[in-house]
Structures are given as C-alpha cells and as structure tokens.
Scaffold this motif. Structure first.
Motif, PDB file in Angstrom:
ATOM      1  N   HIS A 185       0.578 -11.399   2.173  1.00 35.33           N
ATOM      2  CA  HIS A 185       1.205 -10.460   3.100  1.00 35.33           C
ATOM      3  C   HIS A 185       0.954  -9.022   2.643  1.00 35.33           C
ATOM      4  CE1 HIS A 185       3.924  -9.582   6.399  1.00 35.33           C
ATOM      5  NE2 HIS A 185       4.195  -8.497   5.690  1.00 35.33           N
ATOM      6  N   PHE A 186       0.529  -8.190   3.557  1.00 31.93           N
ATOM      7  CA  PHE A 186       0.212  -6.797   3.242  1.00 31.93           C
ATOM      8  C   PHE A 186       1.210  -5.884   3.949  1.00 31.93           C
ATOM      9  CE2 PHE A 186      -3.907  -7.198   1.124  1.00 31.93           C
ATOM     10  CZ  PHE A 186      -4.176  -8.544   1.360  1.00 31.93           C
ATOM     11  N   CYS A 187       1.848  -5.016   3.159  1.00 36.26           N
ATOM     12  CA  CYS A 187       2.822  -4.087   3.730  1.00 36.26           C
ATOM     13  C   CYS A 187       2.417  -2.663   3.349  1.00 36.26           C
ATOM     14  CB  CYS A 187       4.218  -4.398   3.190  1.00 36.26           C
ATOM     15  SG  CYS A 187       5.478  -3.300   3.859  1.00 36.26           S
ATOM     16  N   GLY A 188       2.567  -1.743   4.274  1.00 32.52           N
ATOM     17  CA  GLY A 188       2.248  -0.346   3.990  1.00 32.52           C
ATOM     18  C   GLY A 188       3.449   0.533   4.260  1.00 32.52           C
ATOM     19  N   VAL A 189       3.668   1.521   3.383  1.00 31.00           N
ATOM     20  CA  VAL A 189       4.711   2.507   3.641  1.00 31.00           C
ATOM     21  C   VAL A 189       4.034   3.856   3.845  1.00 31.00           C
ATOM     22  CG1 VAL A 189       5.158   2.796   1.131  1.00 31.00           C
ATOM     23  CG2 VAL A 189       6.858   3.569   2.807  1.00 31.00           C
ATOM     24  N   GLU A 190       4.431   4.537   4.919  1.00 35.76           N
ATOM     25  CA  GLU A 190       3.764   5.789   5.293  1.00 35.76           C
ATOM     26  C   GLU A 190       4.812   6.819   5.737  1.00 35.76           C
ATOM     27  OE1 GLU A 190       0.731   7.285   5.241  1.00 35.76           O
ATOM     28  OE2 GLU A 190       1.830   8.923   6.188  1.00 35.76           O
ATOM     29  N   GLN A 191       4.677   8.029   5.179  1.00 29.88           N
ATOM     30  CA  GLN A 191       5.669   9.068   5.472  1.00 29.88           C
ATOM     31  C   GLN A 191       5.461   9.751   6.841  1.00 29.88           C
ATOM     32  OE1 GLN A 191       5.263  12.256   2.636  1.00 29.88           O
ATOM     33  NE2 GLN A 191       3.052  12.408   2.908  1.00 29.88           N
ATOM     34  N   ARG A 192       4.241   9.730   7.373  1.00 30.61           N
ATOM     35  CA  ARG A 192       3.982  10.427   8.642  1.00 30.61           C
ATOM     36  C   ARG A 192       4.169   9.465   9.820  1.00 30.61           C
ATOM     37  NH1 ARG A 192       0.168  13.157   5.126  1.00 30.61           N
ATOM     38  NH2 ARG A 192       0.164  15.402   5.529  1.00 30.61           N
ATOM     39  N   ARG A 193       5.105   9.803  10.695  1.00 31.05           N
ATOM     40  CA  ARG A 193       5.451   8.927  11.817  1.00 31.05           C
ATOM     41  C   ARG A 193       4.238   8.618  12.710  1.00 31.05           C
ATOM     42  NH1 ARG A 193       9.818   5.819  14.122  1.00 31.05           N
ATOM     43  NH2 ARG A 193       8.526   4.834  15.673  1.00 31.05           N
ATOM     44  N   GLU A 194       3.445   9.645  12.977  1.00 28.83           N
ATOM     45  CA  GLU A 194       2.291   9.460  13.873  1.00 28.83           C
ATOM     46  C   GLU A 194       1.312   8.420  13.298  1.00 28.83           C
ATOM     47  OE1 GLU A 194      -0.203  12.888  14.195  1.00 28.83           O
ATOM     48  OE2 GLU A 194      -1.573  11.875  15.578  1.00 28.83           O
ATOM     49  N   LEU A 195       1.080   8.496  11.984  1.00 30.87           N
ATOM     50  CA  LEU A 195       0.128   7.562  11.355  1.00 30.87           C
ATOM     51  C   LEU A 195       0.699   6.144  11.348  1.00 30.87           C
ATOM     52  CD1 LEU A 195      -1.220   9.701   8.371  1.00 30.87           C
ATOM     53  CD2 LEU A 195      -1.980   9.635  10.756  1.00 30.87           C
ATOM     54  N   TYR A 196       1.995   6.067  11.082  1.00 30.24           N
ATOM     55  CA  TYR A 196       2.684   4.768  11.121  1.00 30.24           C
ATOM     56  C   TYR A 196       2.540   4.143  12.521  1.00 30.24           C
ATOM     57  CZ  TYR A 196       6.876   1.957  12.056  1.00 30.24           C
ATOM     58  OH  TYR A 196       7.749   0.993  12.489  1.00 30.24           O
ATOM     59  N   ASP A 197       2.709   4.940  13.563  1.00 32.85           N
ATOM     60  CA  ASP A 197       2.563   4.431  14.941  1.00 32.85           C
ATOM     61  C   ASP A 197       1.139   3.931  15.186  1.00 32.85           C
ATOM     62  OD1 ASP A 197       5.193   4.943  15.571  1.00 32.85           O
ATOM     63  OD2 ASP A 197       4.793   6.914  16.444  1.00 32.85           O
ATOM     64  N   HIS A 198       0.155   4.678  14.676  1.00 30.17           N
ATOM     65  CA  HIS A 198      -1.243   4.241  14.843  1.00 30.17           C
ATOM     66  C   HIS A 198      -1.488   2.925  14.091  1.00 30.17           C
ATOM     67  CE1 HIS A 198      -2.760   7.527  17.159  1.00 30.17           C
ATOM     68  NE2 HIS A 198      -2.427   8.433  16.261  1.00 30.17           N
ATOM     69  N   ASP A 249       0.871  -1.177   0.000  1.00 28.73           N
ATOM     70  CA  ASP A 249       0.000   0.000   0.000  1.00 28.73           C
ATOM     71  C   ASP A 249       0.912   1.233   0.000  1.00 28.73           C
ATOM     72  OD1 ASP A 249      -1.849   1.986   0.348  1.00 28.73           O
ATOM     73  OD2 ASP A 249      -2.587   1.300   2.294  1.00 28.73           O
ATOM     74  N   VAL A 250       0.866   1.986  -1.099  1.00 26.59           N
ATOM     75  CA  VAL A 250       1.739   3.157  -1.264  1.00 26.59           C
ATOM     76  C   VAL A 250       1.061   4.351  -0.573  1.00 26.59           C
ATOM     77  CG1 VAL A 250       2.841   4.684  -2.934  1.00 26.59           C
ATOM     78  CG2 VAL A 250       2.591   2.237  -3.449  1.00 26.59           C
ATOM     79  N   GLY A 251       1.538   4.680   0.628  1.00 21.68           N
ATOM     80  CA  GLY A 251       0.899   5.708   1.446  1.00 21.68           C
ATOM     81  C   GLY A 251      -0.178   5.053   2.288  1.00 21.68           C
ATOM     82  N   SER A 252       0.248   4.360   3.370  1.00 21.81           N
ATOM     83  CA  SER A 252      -0.674   3.461   4.073  1.00 21.81           C
ATOM     84  C   SER A 252      -1.437   4.114   5.215  1.00 21.81           C
ATOM     85  CB  SER A 252       0.087   2.232   4.585  1.00 21.81           C
ATOM     86  OG  SER A 252       1.274   2.608   5.229  1.00 21.81           O
ATOM     87  N   GLY A 253      -1.163   5.395   5.508  1.00 21.79           N
ATOM     88  CA  GLY A 253      -1.914   6.093   6.552  1.00 21.79           C
ATOM     89  C   GLY A 253      -1.875   5.344   7.870  1.00 21.79           C
ATOM     90  N   VAL A 254      -3.053   5.093   8.450  1.00 23.94           N
ATOM     91  CA  VAL A 254      -3.128   4.377   9.740  1.00 23.94           C
ATOM     92  C   VAL A 254      -3.315   2.871   9.533  1.00 23.94           C
ATOM     93  CG1 VAL A 254      -3.879   6.361  11.096  1.00 23.94           C
ATOM     94  CG2 VAL A 254      -5.595   4.950   9.911  1.00 23.94           C
TER      95      VAL A 254
END
Ligand SMILES: C[S@@+](CC[C@H](N)C(=O)[O-])C[C@H]1O[C@@H](n2cnc3c(N)ncnc32)[C@H](O)[C@@H]1O
Length: 193
Positions: free
Chosen positions: A71-84, A51-56
């Motif tokens: 297997h599902f992988c997400g990459v997210e630029q915002r640290r806070e959303l990645y933590d969620h 998922d390109v830009g995986s948000g939360v």
C-alpha cells in the motif's frame, strides 16, 4: 488497470493538466526511478509505504501499479496537488494508493513500514524553480522539517527501508546504512540496522 499511462513519463504525465506536466521534469519522480524505489520499498506483501511530500502522486501511483501487494500513501501540503493526485489515481485505475492533505508533521510515521523522500524540503532553501510562491519559505523551516523527519525515521525499528532521491541527507539518521545507489548517486537505498 490502465496500463497505457505506465509506458513512459510522457504517457504518465498526460494524466495531469498542462501546468502540472510542465513541473514534471524538475519536481516529480521519473517513472524508471519510481519503479526502482518502489521495488526496494515493497519488500514484502502488505508493506505500507509513505511518500513524504507526495506532490501529484506520481511515485505512489506508479508504485501501487507495479506492486499491488503493498500500500502506497502520500502526504502533501498543497491542496491543489493533493487534488491532482486523487484524480490521477482514479484515471490510472489503482486501488492500493491513497493521499492525505496536510503537513507531514501531522502524520503518525509509526503507521508506515518504509519511506520515500524526494528532497521535499529543499524548496525552503532554493530560490529558483519553486512549485509556486504561495507558501512561506525559510532556512529555519528547512532545518525544522529535516530534523523532524530525522527523529521520525530514527524512531522506526531495525529493518525499516528508506529511499532518498536528490537528498542532502540531513534527514537520514546514522543507523540507516546505504545498501544500494544509482550510478549518479542521486537515488539511494537505505536500511535501518
Ligand atoms: C520534489 S516534490 C516530490 C513529489 C513526489 N514525491 C514525487 O516524487 O513525484 C516535493 C513535494 O513535497 C511537498 N512538501 C514539501 N514540504 C512538505 C511538508 N512539510 N509536508 C507535506 N508536503 C510537503 C511539496 O509541496 C512538493 O509537492
């Protein structure tokens, strides 16, 4: 498996704090769309989906729950959303999803079979309804990211599957043929010929 959270969007969004729930309608994939997209992308056991830009993490966690052989992988630029995303994955009890914090341009796309894209770069050209004002936005970044993803998708082998949601399709190379779409044409399924 904590099935209760997969009943509907409201149940799923309860995995997140209120400020994140409020962003859901506009920024996170609806449950029914995530299931449909994941069904198309999880076309064989063992497939790795990015998922390109995986948000939360909503798309990845729903996909992982309903398609445990992939297997599902997400990459997210915002640290806070990645933590969620990480916290929600644990609460939802799925093991076949993971998340990377960073810009998708740092990702080796060749490690993935199929791709999901919910118009992630649009925030660069849309002044209303951005997730926050903490990043720099510009038309040049929109063009840069769209071309970067276009090249990455173009380099993938025939048979590669792509799902776009609300996309302007600037990242979709011509070799990707439209094979299915929702009646409103917002959700589109593509296969590289
Ligand atoms: C519309 S949201 C979709 C979230 C998720 N895919 C879903 O469907 O629930 C797009 C996300 O892409 C992220 N994003 C935008 N540009 C990015 C980039 N260059 N690299 C990584 N993430 C990016 C944004 O921070 C935002 O969280």
């Amino acid at each position: 498996m904590h099935t209760a959270c997969f009943r509907n969007d409201a149940s799923f969004d309860w995995l997140y704090p209120e400020n994140i729930q409020k962003l859901s309608r506009r920024h996170w994939t609806p449950l029914s769309v995530a299931k449909k997209a994941a069904h198309f992308l999880a076309d064989a056991p063992g497939k790795k989906i990015l998922d390109v830009g995986s948000g939360v993490g909503k798309f990845c966690i729903i996909g992982a729950n309903f398609f445990p052989d992939c297997h599902f992988c997400g990459v997210e630029q915002r640290r806070e959303l990645y933590d969620h995303a990480h916290a929600a994955k644990t609460m939802a009890g799925v093991n076949n999803a993971d998340f990377i914090h960073g810009n998708f341009t740092q990702i080796e796309m060749g490690e993935y079979d199929n791709f999901y894209f919910y118009n992630s770069f649009f925030e660069n050209i849309d002044q209303d309804g951005r997730i926050d004002d903490r990043l720099e936005y510009s038309v040049s970044l929109y063009i840069y990211y769209s071309r970067y993803l276009f090249k990455g998708l173009n380099a993938r082998p025939p048979g590669t599957r792509l799902v776009t949601f609300h996309s302007l399709e600037e990242e979709v190379p011509p070799d990707y043929k439209l094979v299915d779409a929702s009646p409103d044409m917002l959700l589109k399924m593509w296969i590289k010929w």
